[in-house]
Write a protein that holds these residues in place. Structure first.
Motif, short mmCIF file in Angstrom:
data_model
loop_
_atom_site.label_atom_id
_atom_site.label_comp_id
_atom_site.label_asym_id
_atom_site.label_seq_id
_atom_site.Cartn_x
_atom_site.Cartn_y
_atom_site.Cartn_z
N ASP A 32 0.83 -1.20 0.00
CA ASP A 32 0.00 0.00 0.00
C ASP A 32 0.86 1.25 0.00
N GLU A 33 0.31 2.34 -0.49
CA GLU A 33 0.97 3.64 -0.43
C GLU A 33 0.56 4.31 0.87
N VAL A 34 1.53 4.63 1.72
CA VAL A 34 1.23 5.09 3.08
C VAL A 34 1.90 6.43 3.34
N LEU A 35 1.11 7.36 3.88
CA LEU A 35 1.61 8.68 4.27
C LEU A 35 1.21 8.93 5.72
N PRO A 56 11.26 2.81 4.95
CA PRO A 56 11.58 3.88 3.97
C PRO A 56 10.45 4.14 2.98
N ARG A 57 9.58 3.15 2.78
CA ARG A 57 8.47 3.33 1.85
C ARG A 57 7.32 4.16 2.44
N VAL A 58 7.37 4.41 3.73
CA VAL A 58 6.34 5.23 4.39
C VAL A 58 6.76 6.69 4.32
N ARG A 59 5.95 7.51 3.67
CA ARG A 59 6.24 8.95 3.61
C ARG A 59 5.75 9.63 4.88
N ARG A 60 6.44 10.68 5.29
CA ARG A 60 6.02 11.47 6.44
C ARG A 60 6.05 12.95 6.09
N GLU A 61 5.06 13.67 6.60
CA GLU A 61 5.02 15.13 6.44
C GLU A 61 4.55 15.75 7.75
#
Length: 387
Positions: A32-35, A56-61
């Motif tokens: 899954d694409e995870v943010l 590393p595939r989990v984006r964070r903002e």
């Protein structure tokens, strides 16, 4: 079909951080694409440490969301609204009360509350460091926001009961208990006969964790040469000086998770005298490590400990001392309860079970939409459920 999942939390620290990272990493590994949209609070680890905790595939903002209530919340709603419009997620998963308030307003404005989940990790109206007036206000806000839509996923059976009893929308509530990565824990006989019994706890030194109760317990019991007391964790220097007696309690300061697991394996008894909880990760970790526990009989604690089997639940300080003393004095009881605690944790609190439970919740929310849009496509997460 890969899904886009956006986690939103104001409180990216402690148990919330553990749960968000555990779930987000499993989701990313499943394709899954995870943010993760989060704030930076005092208890939030620095960016370098967060990079170590998240796949590393989990984006964070970073999206500023403050704990206090004020005009700044309008700005937070707007910023979150923009982020969700940009990302167009399939699922919005909100964690903790403030993110849930801001997030549900944004979700309502976007018309996506049917795909929005709220995990309280301990309802704000259960806190004991706020006034009765604030408790009533927080409860009213929870009821109003839940009435607008969305699904609550409680982290313990007690939390689920509160959600269904007080929020009056039982049909939009579910239970997914907190969990740990069980393969990281080793249990068994921890100590060598004749050594001093090590009584420990693991938490940030805050009012919620009632550190003065742990200190009082140490003062009452450490006069005996049979035991010593250790607090794994850190806190504000003022809080430590106010509530911890360093002559009777050793404070480790912050330690990495792997080191904490190693040190737990060198302890004998775990004590958690908290005033309120959601479902404490520290207590689950201690049980997974094979430690008998003594904890206050509150929401969350009573959902982890099987009283008289894996540990004891104390109604007051007198019982806290009595049960702890009983475990200090009885090595056979410690071993029996520790083995039961490990077996119970491994049968109930694994991260695979948590992940698959959330897969089921997500699928129930997404199925009506998928039936309309893509009837021939099977969600990627469903393959994980069938494994």
């Amino acid at each position: 079909m890969r899904q886009k999942i956006v986690h939103v939390t104001e409180a990216l620290g402690g148990g919330v951080l553990h749960c968000v990272a555990l779930l987000a990493n499993r989701q990313a590994a499943a394709g899954d694409e995870v943010l993760v949209l989060h704030s930076m609070r005092q208890d939030t680890p620095p960016a370098a440490k967060l990079n170590e905790l998240f796949d590393p595939r989990v984006r964070r903002e970073v999206v500023d969301m403050r704990t206090s209530i004020g005009v700044h919340d309008i700005v937070s709603v707007f910023r979150l609204l923009i982020a969700l419009l940009r990302e167009r997620p399939d699922i919005v998963h909100l964690h903790s009360s403030k993110a849930a308030a801001v997030g549900r307003i944004a979700a309502r404005l976007l018309g996506i509350t049917a795909r929005t989940i709220y995990s309280p990790h301990g309802f704000a109206f259960l806190k004991e460091d706020i006034s009765p007036r604030k408790i009533r206000l927080f409860l009213l806000v929870e009821r109003m926001l839940h009435a607008t839509g969305g699904h609550i996923v409680a982290c313990s059976k007690s939390e689920l009961r509160y959600a269904r009893m007080l929020l009056l929308r039982a049909e939009r509530t579910s239970l997914v208990e907190n969990a740990v990565k069980l393969d990281e824990f080793r249990s068994g006989a921890h100590r060598t006969a004749g050594e001093r019994v090590v009584v420990c706890t693991s938490a940030r030194v805050t009012y919620q964790k009632a550190p003065w109760r742990f200190t009082r317990l140490a003062q009452q019991l450490s006069s005996s040469p049979a035991a010593r007391f250790v607090w794994f964790g850190d806190g504000e220097s003022e809080a430590i000086e106010r509530w911890i007696d360093r002559d009777t309690v050793q404070v480790s300061g912050w330690i990495p998770a792997a080191e904490l697991r190693r040190r737990l394996s060198q302890c004998d008894i775990f004590v958690l005298p908290s005033l309120w909880e959601g479902m404490p990760i520290a207590l689950i970790e201690a049980q997974a490590a094979g430690l008998p526990a003594v904890a206050s009989r509150i929401v969350g604690n009573r959902d982890v400990i099987v009283h008289g089997v894996t540990g004891f639940l104390a109604n007051d300080d007198e019982e806290l001392e009595r049960y702890t003393r009983q475990l200090i004095d009885d090595a056979a009881l410690r071993q029996r309860m520790g083995a039961a605690a490990s077996a119970h944790a491994r049968s109930r609190f694994g991260d695979t079970q948590l992940f698959r439970s959330y897969v089921g919740v997500y699928r129930r929310l997404l199925t009506p939409m998928q039936d309309r849009r893509l009837p021939a496509v099977t969600h990627a997460l469903s393959h994980e459920v069938l494994k």
